[in-house]
Design a protein around this motif. Structure first.
Motif, mmCIF file in Angstrom:
data_model
loop_
_atom_site.group_PDB
_atom_site.id
_atom_site.type_symbol
_atom_site.label_atom_id
_atom_site.label_comp_id
_atom_site.label_asym_id
_atom_site.label_seq_id
_atom_site.Cartn_x
_atom_site.Cartn_y
_atom_site.Cartn_z
ATOM 1 N N CYS A 182 0.822 -1.213 0.000
ATOM 2 C CA CYS A 182 0.000 0.000 0.000
ATOM 3 C C CYS A 182 0.853 1.258 0.000
ATOM 4 C CB CYS A 182 -0.916 0.044 1.229
ATOM 5 S SG CYS A 182 -2.107 -1.298 1.332
ATOM 6 N N THR A 183 0.233 2.349 -0.421
ATOM 7 C CA THR A 183 0.851 3.669 -0.392
ATOM 8 C C THR A 183 -0.171 4.686 0.107
ATOM 9 O OG1 THR A 183 2.377 3.209 -2.219
ATOM 10 C CG2 THR A 183 1.880 5.517 -1.775
ATOM 11 N N LEU A 184 0.254 5.530 1.033
ATOM 12 C CA LEU A 184 -0.568 6.634 1.527
ATOM 13 C C LEU A 184 0.162 7.929 1.230
ATOM 14 C CD1 LEU A 184 -2.877 7.942 3.177
ATOM 15 C CD2 LEU A 184 -1.506 7.518 5.233
ATOM 16 N N LYS A 185 -0.467 8.803 0.428
ATOM 17 C CA LYS A 185 0.140 10.093 0.087
ATOM 18 C C LYS A 185 -0.434 11.165 0.989
ATOM 19 C CE LYS A 185 1.009 8.786 -4.706
ATOM 20 N NZ LYS A 185 0.843 9.113 -6.144
ATOM 21 N N THR A 186 0.449 11.841 1.704
ATOM 22 C CA THR A 186 0.008 12.825 2.696
ATOM 23 C C THR A 186 0.450 14.234 2.332
ATOM 24 O OG1 THR A 186 1.996 12.554 4.053
ATOM 25 C CG2 THR A 186 0.147 11.066 4.491
ATOM 26 N N GLY A 187 0.573 14.514 1.057
ATOM 27 C CA GLY A 187 1.030 15.840 0.650
ATOM 28 C C GLY A 187 2.486 15.793 0.255
ATOM 29 N N GLN A 188 3.349 16.335 1.127
ATOM 30 C CA GLN A 188 4.771 16.347 0.803
ATOM 31 C C GLN A 188 5.480 15.068 1.220
ATOM 32 O OE1 GLN A 188 5.259 19.841 3.618
ATOM 33 N NE2 GLN A 188 7.179 18.768 4.010
ATOM 34 N N TYR A 189 4.756 14.150 1.848
ATOM 35 C CA TYR A 189 5.345 12.879 2.264
ATOM 36 C C TYR A 189 4.482 11.715 1.763
ATOM 37 C CZ TYR A 189 7.793 15.905 5.600
ATOM 38 O OH TYR A 189 8.533 16.897 6.179
ATOM 39 N N ASN A 190 5.146 10.562 1.563
ATOM 40 C CA ASN A 190 4.459 9.316 1.220
ATOM 41 C C ASN A 190 4.791 8.257 2.258
ATOM 42 O OD1 ASN A 190 3.471 10.478 -1.095
ATOM 43 N ND2 ASN A 190 4.924 9.476 -2.476
ATOM 44 N N ILE A 191 3.802 7.450 2.608
ATOM 45 C CA ILE A 191 4.017 6.295 3.473
ATOM 46 C C ILE A 191 3.769 5.052 2.631
ATOM 47 C CG2 ILE A 191 3.227 5.024 5.500
ATOM 48 C CD1 ILE A 191 2.376 7.678 6.731
ATOM 49 N N ASN A 192 4.782 4.209 2.525
ATOM 50 C CA ASN A 192 4.677 2.956 1.791
ATOM 51 C C ASN A 192 4.869 1.800 2.762
ATOM 52 O OD1 ASN A 192 4.705 4.166 -1.022
ATOM 53 N ND2 ASN A 192 6.670 4.883 -0.270
ATOM 54 N N PHE A 193 4.185 0.697 2.523
ATOM 55 C CA PHE A 193 4.443 -0.476 3.349
ATOM 56 C C PHE A 193 4.083 -1.756 2.607
ATOM 57 C CE2 PHE A 193 0.068 0.653 4.525
ATOM 58 C CZ PHE A 193 -0.586 -0.572 4.493
ATOM 59 N N ILE A 194 4.757 -2.831 3.019
ATOM 60 C CA ILE A 194 4.457 -4.165 2.516
ATOM 61 C C ILE A 194 4.281 -5.084 3.719
ATOM 62 C CG2 ILE A 194 5.690 -3.871 0.341
ATOM 63 C CD1 ILE A 194 8.002 -5.470 1.531
ATOM 64 N N SER A 195 3.496 -6.130 3.571
ATOM 65 C CA SER A 195 3.262 -7.075 4.657
ATOM 66 C C SER A 195 3.506 -8.495 4.164
ATOM 67 C CB SER A 195 1.827 -6.959 5.181
ATOM 68 O OG SER A 195 1.576 -5.666 5.676
ATOM 69 N N SER A 196 4.136 -9.293 5.020
ATOM 70 C CA SER A 196 4.433 -10.677 4.664
ATOM 71 C C SER A 196 4.682 -11.478 5.928
ATOM 72 C CB SER A 196 5.663 -10.745 3.747
ATOM 73 O OG SER A 196 6.030 -12.075 3.475
ATOM 74 N N GLN A 232 -3.708 2.345 -3.277
ATOM 75 C CA GLN A 232 -3.572 3.759 -2.950
ATOM 76 C C GLN A 232 -4.586 4.166 -1.880
ATOM 77 O OE1 GLN A 232 -1.180 5.756 -4.270
ATOM 78 N NE2 GLN A 232 -0.388 4.088 -5.540
ATOM 79 N N ILE A 233 -4.088 4.471 -0.690
ATOM 80 C CA ILE A 233 -4.945 4.950 0.398
ATOM 81 C C ILE A 233 -4.882 6.469 0.407
ATOM 82 C CG2 ILE A 233 -5.420 4.818 2.868
ATOM 83 C CD1 ILE A 233 -3.644 2.347 2.973
ATOM 84 N N TYR A 272 -9.532 -1.293 -4.686
ATOM 85 C CA TYR A 272 -8.165 -1.776 -4.620
ATOM 86 C C TYR A 272 -7.634 -1.805 -6.042
ATOM 87 C CZ TYR A 272 -4.203 -4.868 -3.727
ATOM 88 O OH TYR A 272 -2.957 -5.428 -3.642
ATOM 89 N N LYS A 273 -6.804 -0.834 -6.373
ATOM 90 C CA LYS A 273 -6.352 -0.689 -7.744
ATOM 91 C C LYS A 273 -5.439 -1.830 -8.182
ATOM 92 C CE LYS A 273 -6.800 4.319 -7.555
ATOM 93 N NZ LYS A 273 -6.142 5.607 -7.696
ATOM 94 N N GLY A 274 -4.904 -2.563 -7.222
ATOM 95 C CA GLY A 274 -4.061 -3.694 -7.583
ATOM 96 C C GLY A 274 -4.863 -4.817 -8.210
#
Length: 308
Positions: free
Chosen positions: A51-65, A152-153, A172-174
């Motif tokens: 997933c990816t969360l766009k917060t303006g000038q920053y992005n938060i990305n994460f993967i889970s496994s 994309q969150i 869920y665009k994936g």
């Protein structure tokens, strides 16, 4: 300047922080992003694995496994392919260093804080792209992201209700599928649960074999009762459906498991002439045991409010 700012390792089922990089930036934007980190960590069990969360000038990305999520904060212009390569490298190192037993039984936040050393070294390498090793296959990651882009969150999808993150109906665009809520994850599998799963498969296989034998007998002897064939195949379907209910979450799961157990009992009552007492006892006991394990393996509930 595009760069990775921080990263953390979080347990999926309850949001327990296992390790994190040391953050020195105390700006308002970073403080806001830490709130998003905290909100997302409580919802990891209900979100896709990338997933990816766009917060303006920053992005938060994460993967889970394997029950662990790897999260990172970067500037909005940091390349997505590099961000997920960074997370993939953290994942491989963490899996190599710590076994699943340790991560599943951890009770103290940041109990793997020593992993911060690897996070910091890897972050420095990815913030200086010229120092990246040539063995990194960016083309493969870029292809994978194109084939299965991260979910994309948007910030608007995250609300705050009693300290909980709230997700609205999203696409869920994936996968291109729309659902009212992400898939609910169940609690970790226990040893009795694995035993019940295997025994249910065994009972299903035995019913299937007896069903084919009943068909052969029916073809050879016209006087045979076809209803026995139906009973054997219904028993097979019931056992396999119990396996499905044990593995996956579904609505009215407990009620379905009890109804399935009832079907198993009815089938065995009808087949009492073709089975001895021990066989009947075995099939009914396995059905009851599987029903119990389905009942015990509940969806993961509210996550503790860890200070992340």
């Amino acid at each position: 300047m595009s760069m990775i700012l921080s990263a953390s390792v979080v347990r999926v089922r309850d949001g327990l922080p296992l390790s994190a990089s040391t953050d020195y930036d105390q700006s308002t934007g970073m403080q806001e992003c830490r709130k998003y980190f905290k909100m997302l960590s409580k919802k990891l069990s209900q979100l896709p694995d990338r997933c990816t969360l766009k917060t303006g000038q920053y992005n938060i990305n994460f993967i889970s496994s394997l029950g662990v999520s790897y999260m990172m904060l970067c500037t909005e212009d940091y390349p997505s392919v590099l961000a997920f390569c960074f997370l993939d490298e953290l994942q491989k190192e963490f899996i190599t260093t710590y076994n699943m037993m340790k991560t599943n039984t951890a009770v103290r936040p940041y109990c793997f804080i020593e992993f911060d050393n690897f996070i910091q070294r890897t972050k420095q390498r990815y913030n200086n792209t010229r120092s990246l090793s040539t063995k990194m296959n960016l083309a493969d990651m870029q292809t994978e992201i194109k084939l299965r882009p991260p979910y994309q969150i948007s910030v608007s999808e995250l609300g705050s209700a009693n300290g909980f993150a709230r997700l609205s109906v999203t696409e869920y665009k994936g996968t291109g599928k729309i659902s009212a809520a992400p898939h609910q994850r169940l609690e970790p599998v226990t040893t009795p649960g694995i035993v019940s799963f295997v025994l249910s498969l065994l009972c299903g296989a035995l019913n299937l074999i007896r069903g084919f034998h009943a068909i052969e007998s029916l073809l050879q002897n016209e006087g045979e009762d076809f209803s026995y064939v139906i009973a054997f195949f219904l028993g097979t379907a019931a056992c396999l459906y119990q396996c499905y209910l044990f593995v996956y979450y579904t609505g009215w799961r407990n009620a379905k498991s009890f109804l399935t157990f009832g079907l198993i009992c009815l089938c065995n009552m009808y087949l009492y002439e073709l089975r001895n007492l021990w066989q009947l006892f075995f099939h009914v006991t396995v059905g009851a045991f599987s029903t119990l394990q389905i009942r015990l393996r509940q969806p993961q509930g509210k996550s503790p409010d860890y200070n992340v």
